[in-house]
Design an enzyme around this catalytic site. Structure first.
Site, PDB file in Angstrom:
ATOM      1  CD  GLN A  22      46.734 -13.516 -21.384  1.00 50.29           C
ATOM      2  OE1 GLN A  22      46.801 -13.901 -22.543  1.00 50.29           O
ATOM      3  NE2 GLN A  22      46.787 -12.262 -21.038  1.00 50.29           N
ATOM      4  CB  SER A  23      44.011 -20.332 -17.568  1.00 48.28           C
ATOM      5  OG  SER A  23      42.962 -19.655 -16.943  1.00 48.28           O
ATOM      6  CB  SER A  24      39.783 -19.251 -19.925  1.00 48.64           C
ATOM      7  OG  SER A  24      39.430 -18.033 -19.344  1.00 48.64           O
TER       8      SER A  24
END
Ligand SMILES: [Zn+2]
Length: 696
Positions: A22-24
């Site tokens: 999950q990128s952030s």
């Protein structure tokens, strides 16, 4: 592509990796439903034949945003596992986002194909070793990358558009706040505003960021700082002013009231974590709206500040402390600054035709590191030029200016006073607040009461400190200084030219007078000698003087050194002169240390007689002449010299000895044999006899 047909027993023997990325942090918090979707994937793997203990979750890179794979240890671990052939299937949500950039993505595909690892996402199961599946996956990766690009462009584009209208929120620099209408205004906190103004005013006066820091620290003034993160975010604290903060303020164009966006350009470093920021020139700023809100300084002042800072950085260092005036004719002793490196220059004296001549010399690292001197400038001419400028500057009209300066000094003192009172007042309010809070707490709530009491004590201590500091500063003699200086300046006007030119005035007094008016003098030797006088109060005067040398021949030995050689040659041989010059860290015109050869070269090209010629002219004798005069063997003459009966010196570096003609009665001896009178020279006699015997 769907269907369990792709799953073989070989795949099922290996591990099923569920890759969670999950990128952030934002996504971690907001997309909790993805956990459910991941659980779904697990169930599908189990349906295809993997046991639940064969399913491994890799989520090491949670919270790291990933435009490049190099930072993400989770992704790397996944690649490694696949490469080692341990993975039967790699699972993930929107599998094409495993790796955001195509390079990472294609690499994983290659490896999966080689290791015969399957890929599973919500859309289906893929075998990268099959052409069709691979095409599809590759396409997905490219799409994902394109999507990312569009997303970013849209985001940044939106930002820039907002910025172009001056509406993008930028964190206000200290001294400003946003009001309720989203406009930037001066911080209503008077103490904050005054401190910011004082930085700009002090720089205006001193032209040096270091001086600003020194002023704040000498006057005990603290500088506001807004806490950006943490539980106390938004709060303003007062701390010691640092040099970097002053530079930050001076370089920040927003203090002119301009709305500025995109002053820097970021550049990602290949395969690395670091991002480099580069400050752009004014015409490359993305958004620049002058006078968007009230400014602390004008745009013109901002630009002139930048120019000053650049000049300071180039080495006109004004930070060195001046040394006290001493005896000696060099007018600029202790206030001459090297224009090349910014250090204080030293003075060296030598005598020419019975008169002392001064030389300003910057030895920089010459002494510690044995490097050539940075600059050598002959004082003659320079001292006269500066004297002239001083006499011209002190006129009744200039005194008006001087008095204005003192008015300003007084005003500044008052400003400092106000700031201190504000500091004390703030500390008092905070202490009262702390006391109030302490009083309000119920006595049975011991823990809270203790904490509040500690805070109260701390505030009381800060109050005491602020009061002490205020007392210290206000007791210093602001008025006494200014009136005393005023009197001295006024008396200077009428007296200066007369006193200055009076030969009976000692050099030390002349230097004292100079220092009342001049902060320092920067000397720079280029095609001409550039002289910059910095007056008290910050104004400067630039002047030039021709080089004492022919400008086409800069490689020639500096005149100052030629003159030193001339003076030294009356007492020293060429080798000794070379040693003397080297010991003073001086270098030849080509920057080399001195040797016998180049000292001799200087002597012959400037027709400077050597020590032999000097002594011969003064009537000194060679060994043969001395021997024949005394009617002794030359070696006896040598013995006389060794015993101190005759005075002799080594007159050149080949070992030639010259003898001073004897005063009074001549010492005598039997030529080549022994001394006639052993009672007078018993020791010498024995010596000579021994020598004669050993000769035989
Ligand atoms: Zn220097």
């Amino acid at each position: 592509m769907n269907g369990p047909g792709k799953v073989t027993s070989d795949h099922l023997r290996r591990i099923a990796y569920l890759y969670v990325r999950q990128s952030s942090l934002h996504q971690v918090n907001d997309h909790r439903e993805s956990t459910a979707r991941q659980y779904d994937l697990k169930r599908r793997a189990q349906a295809l034949g993997w046991r639940s203990d064969q399913i491994v979750v890799i989520d090491e890179d949670q919270g790291l945003s990933g435009s490049s794979g190099s930072l993400r240890s989770g992704f790397q671990r996944l690649v490694a596992e696949v490469g080692l052939g341990r993975a039967g299937v790699v699972m993930g949500l929107e599998v094409s986002r495993f790796a955001r950039s195509s390079t990472d993505w294609h690499r994983l595909l290659e490896i999966c194909a080689l290791a015969e690892t399957l890929i599973l996402d919500e859309d289906g199961i893929y075998d990268p070793s099959h052409f069709n599946d691979r095409l599809l996956l590759g396409l997905k990766g490219t799409m994902s990358e394109a999507e990312l690009h569009v997303l970013r462009a849209r985001l940044i584009g939106g930002q820039i558009n907002k910025a172009r209208r001056g509406e993008l929120y930028l964190r206000p620099p200290i001294g400003y706040i946003y009001n309720t209408h989203q406009q930037m205004v001066f911080d209503p906190d008077e103490q904050v505003q005054r401190a910011v103004r004082l930085v700009f005013e002090t720089f205006r006066r001193s032209g040096s960021a270091k001086r600003v820091v020194q002023h704040f620290s000498a006057e005990g003034i603290l500088f506001p700082r807004r806490i950006v993160t943490g539980p106390r975010a938004g709060e303003v604290v007062f701390v010691l002013l640092e040099h970097s903060r002053v530079l930050h303020l001076l370089h920040n164009p927003r203090y002119t009231g301009a709305y500025v966006y995109g002053r820097t350009r970021q550049r990602k470093v290949v395969a690395g974590a670091a991002t480099h920021y580069r400050r752009l020139p004014r015409d490359e700023w993305k958004v620049f709206i002058p006078n968007a809100y009230p400014g602390y300084i004008s745009w013109e002042e901002y630009e002139s500040n930048q120019a000053k800072l650049r000049a300071n950085a180039a080495g006109y260092g004004w930070d060195r402390r001046r040394s006290a005036p001493r005896e000696g004719v060099a007018l600029l002793q202790g206030i001459a600054v090297c224009g090349r490196c910014g250090r204080r220059m030293r003075v060296q004296y030598y005598v020419k035709k019975g008169r002392p001549i001064s030389t300003y010399i910057c030895v920089r690292d010459a002494i510690q590191r044995g490097e050539p001197a940075c600059q050598i400038i002959l004082g003659t001419g320079i001292d006269e030029t500066v004297s002239q400028a001083v006499l011209e500057s002190v006129t009744p009209a200039s005194v008006e200016v001087a008095l204005e300066v003192f008015e300003e000094l007084r005003a500044r003192k008052a400003e400092v006073d106000r700031l201190h009172r504000a500091q004390v007042e703030r500390a008092r309010q905070e202490a009262e607040l702390a006391q109030h809070q302490y009083m309000l707490v119920r006595p049975e709530n011991r823990l809270v009461a203790d904490t509040l009491e500690r805070q109260w004590n701390e505030k009381l201590r800060q109050l005491a400190e602020a009061e002490q500091e205020y007392a210290r500063v206000s007791s210093s003699d602001a008025h006494a200084v200014s009136s005393e200086d005023r009197r001295r300046i006024q008396s200077l006007v009428s007296d200066l030219p007369r006193v200055w030119n009076d030969p009976r005035t000692p050099s030390r007094e002349r230097k004292r007078m100079l220092r009342l008016l001049v902060e320092d003098v920067t000397l720079l030797r280029e095609e001409v000698i550039r002289i910059q006088i910095r007056w008290k109060g910050g104004a400067t005067t630039q002047m030039e003087r021709p080089l004492p040398l022919n400008a086409t021949d800069l490689r020639r030995t500096p005149t100052a050194i030629v003159e030193m050689v001339r003076a030294l040659a009356t007492e020293q041989t060429d080798a000794q002169i070379a040693r003397t010059l080297n010991a003073r860290s001086l270098r030849s015109g080509t920057g080399m240390p001195f040797t016998v050869r180049n000292v001799r070269h200087v002597r012959t090209s400037y027709r400077i007689p050597g020590l032999v010629e000097h002594l011969r002219r003064a009537g000194w004798l060679t060994a043969t002449e001395m021997a024949s005069m005394l009617q002794v063997h030359p070696s006896t003459a040598k013995c006389f010299a060794r015993e101190g009966i005759l005075r002799a010196v080594r007159a050149d570096d080949r070992g030639q000895i010259l003898y001073e003609p004897p005063h009074g009665p001549l010492p005598t001896a039997i030529p080549g044999k022994k001394l006639r009178d052993r009672r007078v020279y018993p020791k010498l006699a024995a010596h000579v006899r021994h020598e004669v015997q050993s000769d035989a």
